[in-house]
Design a protein around this motif. Structure first.
Motif, PDB file in Angstrom:
ATOM      1  N   GLY A 192       0.831  -1.189   0.048  1.00 17.54           N
ATOM      2  CA  GLY A 192       0.174  -0.155  -0.034  1.00 17.54           C
ATOM      3  C   GLY A 192       0.715   1.395   0.029  1.00 17.54           C
ATOM      4  N   ALA A 193       1.978   1.366   0.826  1.00 14.03           N
ATOM      5  CA  ALA A 193       2.542   2.510   0.818  1.00 14.03           C
ATOM      6  C   ALA A 193       3.426   2.634  -0.441  1.00 14.03           C
ATOM      7  N   ARG A 194       3.710   1.394  -1.228  1.00 15.46           N
ATOM      8  CA  ARG A 194       4.394   1.725  -2.323  1.00 15.46           C
ATOM      9  C   ARG A 194       3.536   2.379  -3.504  1.00 15.46           C
ATOM     10  N   GLN A 195       2.439   2.196  -3.429  1.00 17.10           N
ATOM     11  CA  GLN A 195       1.165   2.480  -4.315  1.00 17.10           C
ATOM     12  C   GLN A 195       0.896   4.058  -4.098  1.00 17.10           C
ATOM     13  N   VAL A 196       1.558   4.703  -3.080  1.00  7.99           N
ATOM     14  CA  VAL A 196       1.370   6.129  -3.008  1.00  7.99           C
ATOM     15  C   VAL A 196       1.520   6.896  -4.512  1.00  7.99           C
ATOM     16  N   SER A 197       0.761   7.584  -4.800  1.00 12.73           N
ATOM     17  CA  SER A 197       0.809   8.431  -6.080  1.00 12.73           C
ATOM     18  C   SER A 197       1.917   9.551  -6.037  1.00 12.73           C
ATOM     19  N   PRO A 198       2.769   9.384  -7.027  1.00 12.26           N
ATOM     20  CA  PRO A 198       3.799  10.601  -7.154  1.00 12.26           C
ATOM     21  C   PRO A 198       3.239  11.883  -7.002  1.00 12.26           C
ATOM     22  N   LEU A 199       2.073  11.966  -7.631  1.00 12.42           N
ATOM     23  CA  LEU A 199       1.536  13.181  -7.662  1.00 12.42           C
ATOM     24  C   LEU A 199       1.010  13.717  -6.283  1.00 12.42           C
ATOM     25  N   HIS A 200       0.349  12.899  -5.335  1.00  9.84           N
ATOM     26  CA  HIS A 200       0.160  13.381  -4.016  1.00  9.84           C
ATOM     27  C   HIS A 200       1.442  13.584  -3.263  1.00  9.84           C
ATOM     28  N   LEU A 201       2.549  12.953  -3.461  1.00 12.22           N
ATOM     29  CA  LEU A 201       3.919  13.161  -2.986  1.00 12.22           C
ATOM     30  C   LEU A 201       4.371  14.664  -3.326  1.00 12.22           C
ATOM     31  N   ARG A 202       4.332  14.890  -4.517  1.00 14.80           N
ATOM     32  CA  ARG A 202       4.691  16.349  -4.928  1.00 14.80           C
ATOM     33  C   ARG A 202       3.739  17.237  -4.519  1.00 14.80           C
ATOM     34  N   SER A 203       2.506  17.122  -4.440  1.00 14.12           N
ATOM     35  CA  SER A 203       1.466  17.820  -3.921  1.00 14.12           C
ATOM     36  C   SER A 203       1.908  18.236  -2.438  1.00 14.12           C
ATOM     37  N   ALA A 204       2.072  17.285  -1.704  1.00 15.14           N
ATOM     38  CA  ALA A 204       2.423  17.582  -0.349  1.00 15.14           C
ATOM     39  C   ALA A 204       3.792  18.370  -0.197  1.00 15.14           C
ATOM     40  N   LEU A 205       4.672  17.930  -0.956  1.00 14.86           N
ATOM     41  CA  LEU A 205       5.946  18.791  -0.924  1.00 14.86           C
ATOM     42  C   LEU A 205       5.975  20.078  -1.383  1.00 14.86           C
ATOM     43  N   MET A 206       5.281  20.463  -2.290  1.00 16.49           N
ATOM     44  CA  MET A 206       4.850  21.852  -2.882  1.00 16.49           C
ATOM     45  C   MET A 206       4.170  22.611  -1.775  1.00 16.49           C
ATOM     46  N   LEU A 207       3.245  21.943  -0.802  1.00 12.08           N
ATOM     47  CA  LEU A 207       2.612  22.583  -0.121  1.00 12.08           C
ATOM     48  C   LEU A 207       3.399  22.831   1.242  1.00 12.08           C
ATOM     49  N   GLY A 208       4.492  22.496   1.375  1.00 13.43           N
ATOM     50  CA  GLY A 208       5.326  22.506   2.610  1.00 13.43           C
ATOM     51  C   GLY A 208       5.423  21.515   3.522  1.00 13.43           C
ATOM     52  N   ALA A 209       4.794  20.290   3.381  1.00 13.42           N
ATOM     53  CA  ALA A 209       4.804  19.233   4.189  1.00 13.42           C
ATOM     54  C   ALA A 209       6.224  18.703   4.506  1.00 13.42           C
ATOM     55  N   THR A 210       6.560  18.467   5.724  1.00 16.01           N
ATOM     56  CA  THR A 210       7.843  17.950   6.257  1.00 16.01           C
ATOM     57  C   THR A 210       7.637  16.487   6.011  1.00 16.01           C
ATOM     58  N   ARG A 211       8.983  15.600   5.963  1.00 16.06           N
ATOM     59  CA  ARG A 211       8.935  14.332   5.758  1.00 16.06           C
ATOM     60  C   ARG A 211       8.187  13.297   6.438  1.00 16.06           C
ATOM     61  N   PHE A 212       8.069  13.699   7.854  1.00 15.25           N
ATOM     62  CA  PHE A 212       7.138  13.055   8.751  1.00 15.25           C
ATOM     63  C   PHE A 212       5.715  13.244   8.412  1.00 15.25           C
ATOM     64  N   GLN A 213       5.478  14.655   8.039  1.00 14.91           N
ATOM     65  CA  GLN A 213       4.012  14.919   7.488  1.00 14.91           C
ATOM     66  C   GLN A 213       3.597  14.157   6.496  1.00 14.91           C
ATOM     67  N   ILE A 214       4.529  14.117   5.300  1.00 19.01           N
ATOM     68  CA  ILE A 214       4.247  13.236   4.264  1.00 19.01           C
ATOM     69  C   ILE A 214       3.949  11.922   4.687  1.00 19.01           C
TER      70      ILE A 214
END
Ligand code: ATP
Ligand code: MG
Lengths: 269, 258
Positions: A157-179
């Motif tokens: 399941g964790a591997r299925q995380v969408s790169p789009l959602h990871l990028r979204s979280a990054l550009m919204l300023g999420a920390t590693r732990f928050q991601i």
């Protein structure tokens, strides 16, 4: 008409009636064969005898299996729940870490792959040596069995995380732990709950086995005991109880899935 | 109205000089961007037009910090870009970019996670951002309940709420039907005028590029270079049937080799 029902996702009252017909026929046939033809030479109880045994087992009324049902159920269910929760508490975070960090996967995966092919029941001697005959041994066995579907599905399941959602979280300023906690965990949830469903089924199987072999209480213990005392009616009553509660726990997991994954329908691709 | 006007205090300018991007691979890799120079003034709306596969997304991903340039410089607000961050807001082409497990409200609130705001202040900001894009009634909805256009509006809102310095959009309306697309273009102009944010929008639609941009950069085929820069000196809202519009359009088409 059936197509219409399917499109509407409806289960009508007539469906329930139709579905119960084969069950009733099967029970009737069983009763008939045992009562009229002495099918099974007296070793196979009829449904009526099973109901009588069940009543005595649940409500009491003298005899070896009198009024102990609730206590046995409580013992077995307690072990299932504890073992399942232990497996969830270790397996879910570990699987999510393995799915998120290659280092974690590289460290843990070989060990898991080595242990996984061993049938869980082969761990019974070790469980007994470590935990002694009793609750803990049964819980440990359940936990070992439930651990694998949970950890593997959490990882997938964790591997299925969408790169789009990871990028979204990054550009919204999420920390590693928050991601990890706010993106990876929810993304892994659908797969994790599939694993949980498999795990709860395994848990019931393993609790019965451990109680038959090693632990001196619970539904599995009474089932095996009844077999030795040639009380096949009680054996069947115990089988029915385990089946029923296995079914109910599966229903609970499904409820949880529907409650928390309503967003998932339609987005799963 | 060519000159940027009344831009937001947070809006930043973008400067790109001699930008190059090579993706590693066999035989020297893939040269996606050869040499791109461009700028976006604070509060300006710049569109980037290019043939498909020419390296438009690569350019945007470098501005967003998702990819690293292999040559040249890219500055936002005068500073080099180091990875994706708060303030470099992106709207993706894929309408599935919202977090499906969060309500529209919580999706928009996501970018406020690390700000020191009270819950009340945060909710007020979320409400204001949703009002800017016209989704205030859908605050409690879930992404799967929204249409594609509404999801893109919510994606814009989640960036606006962070007071992003730039709004980077990679073919944000490409997945939408023609009618919705036109409505979205009008709404986007409205949002831009209301917020004064700097916008870079990538598209392969000539009409869209000229309809929206203060200026249009036209890129060559891969590897990308700037083939032409058009100033669109037409007042908003623009008419696609206008003769000046069509003059620009024919120049753009000629530049693209069509
Ligand atoms: N991560 C990557 N690794 C290797 N090559 C890549 C990668 N991303 C893009 N490319 C290559 O770089 C070139 C430009 O791709 P890019 O996605 O930037 O183009 P584009 O103009 O956005 O295309 P489209 O019109 O399809 O959106 C393409 O040849 C593509 O195959
Ligand atoms: Mg692209």
């Amino acid at each position: 008409m059936s197509f219409k029902n399917r499109l509407a996702g409806a289960v009508s009252d007539t469906t329930v009636i139709w579905r119960s017909i084969p069950l009733i026929l099967l029970l009737g046939l069983w009763q008939y064969l045992v009562q009229v033809y002495r099918f099974g030479d007296g070793f196979i109880p009829s449904p009526v005898e099973v109901v009588q045994a069940m009543t005595e087992w649940v409500f009491g009324g003298g005899g070896r299996y009198s009024g102990t049902w609730a206590a046995s159920l409580r013992d077995s269910a307690g072990r299932v729940i504890c073992g399942f929760l232990v497996a969830l508490a270790i397996g879910a975070p570990l699987g999510i870490l393995m799915g998120s960090y290659r280092v974690a996967a590289n460290l843990v995966d070989p060990v898991l792959q080595l242990i996984r092919p061993i049938p869980t029941v082969a761990w019974i001697p070790f469980c007994l040596i470590f935990f002694g005959i009793g609750n803990s041994a049964a819980i440990a066995l359940v936990a070992v069995g439930a651990f694998f579907p949970i950890v593997l599905n959490a990882m997938a399941g964790a591997r299925q995380v969408s790169p789009l959602h990871l990028r979204s979280a990054l550009m919204l300023g999420a920390t590693r732990f928050q991601i990890l906690s706010r993106v990876v965990v929810p993304s892994a949830l659908p797969s994790l709950l599939v694993g949980a469903r498999v795990a709860i089924g395994l848990a019931w199987m393993l609790v019965v086995i451990s109680e038959m072999v090693a632990v001196k209480s619970g539904l599995g213990y009474e089932l095996w005991d009844a077999y030795y005392y040639n009380r096949m009616d009680v054996v069947v009553a115990a089988m029915a109880t385990v089946g029923l509660f296995g079914f109910l726990s599966d229903l609970i997991v499904q409820r949880v899935v529907r409650r928390y994954l309503f967003w998932h329908q339609g987005t799963f691709r | 109205m060519n000159a940027p006007f009344g831009h937001a205090p947070s809006a930043a300018r973008i400067d790109v000089h001699g930008l190059a991007k090579t993706y590693p691979g066999p035989g020297g890799g893939v040269l996606a961007i050869k040499n791109v120079d461009l700028f976006v003034e604070a509060g300006e709306f710049v569109t980037i037009l290019g043939p498909s596969g020419c390296g438009k997304s690569s350019l945007l991903n470098i501005l967003a910090g998702f990819e690293q340039a292999t040559g040249g410089t890219a500055l936002i607000g005068g500073r080099e870009i180091h990875g994706p961050r708060h303030g470099q807001g992106v709207v993706f082409q894929d309408t599935a970019a919202l977090f499906p497990w969060l309500s529209v409200h919580d999706n928009v609130a996501f970018g406020l996670m690390n700000t020191r705001l009270t819950r009340r202040e945060r909710d007020a900001k979320v409400r204001a951002a949703l009002a800017t894009v016209g989704l205030e009634q859908f605050s409690g909805s879930w992404p799967h309940q929204l249409s594609g256009g509404m999801r893109q509006l919510a994606s814009i809102a989640r960036v606006l709420v962070t007071e992003s310095r730039v709004l980077l959009m990679d073919e944000p309306f490409a997945a939408l039907d023609a009618l919705t697309r036109q409505q979205m273009q009008q709404k986007l102009l409205h949002i831009w005028q209301a917020t004064g944010v700097s916008i870079v929008l990538i598209t392969h639609s000539v009409d869209e590029a000229i309809y929206l941009g203060n200026r249009v950069y036209i890129l060559t085929r891969r590897p990308a270079e700037v083939a032409a820069e058009l100033s669109v000196d037409l007042p908003y809202p623009r008419e696609v049937t206008d003769s000046a519009f069509n003059r620009l359009k024919s120049i753009a088409l000629k530049t693209l080799g069509l």
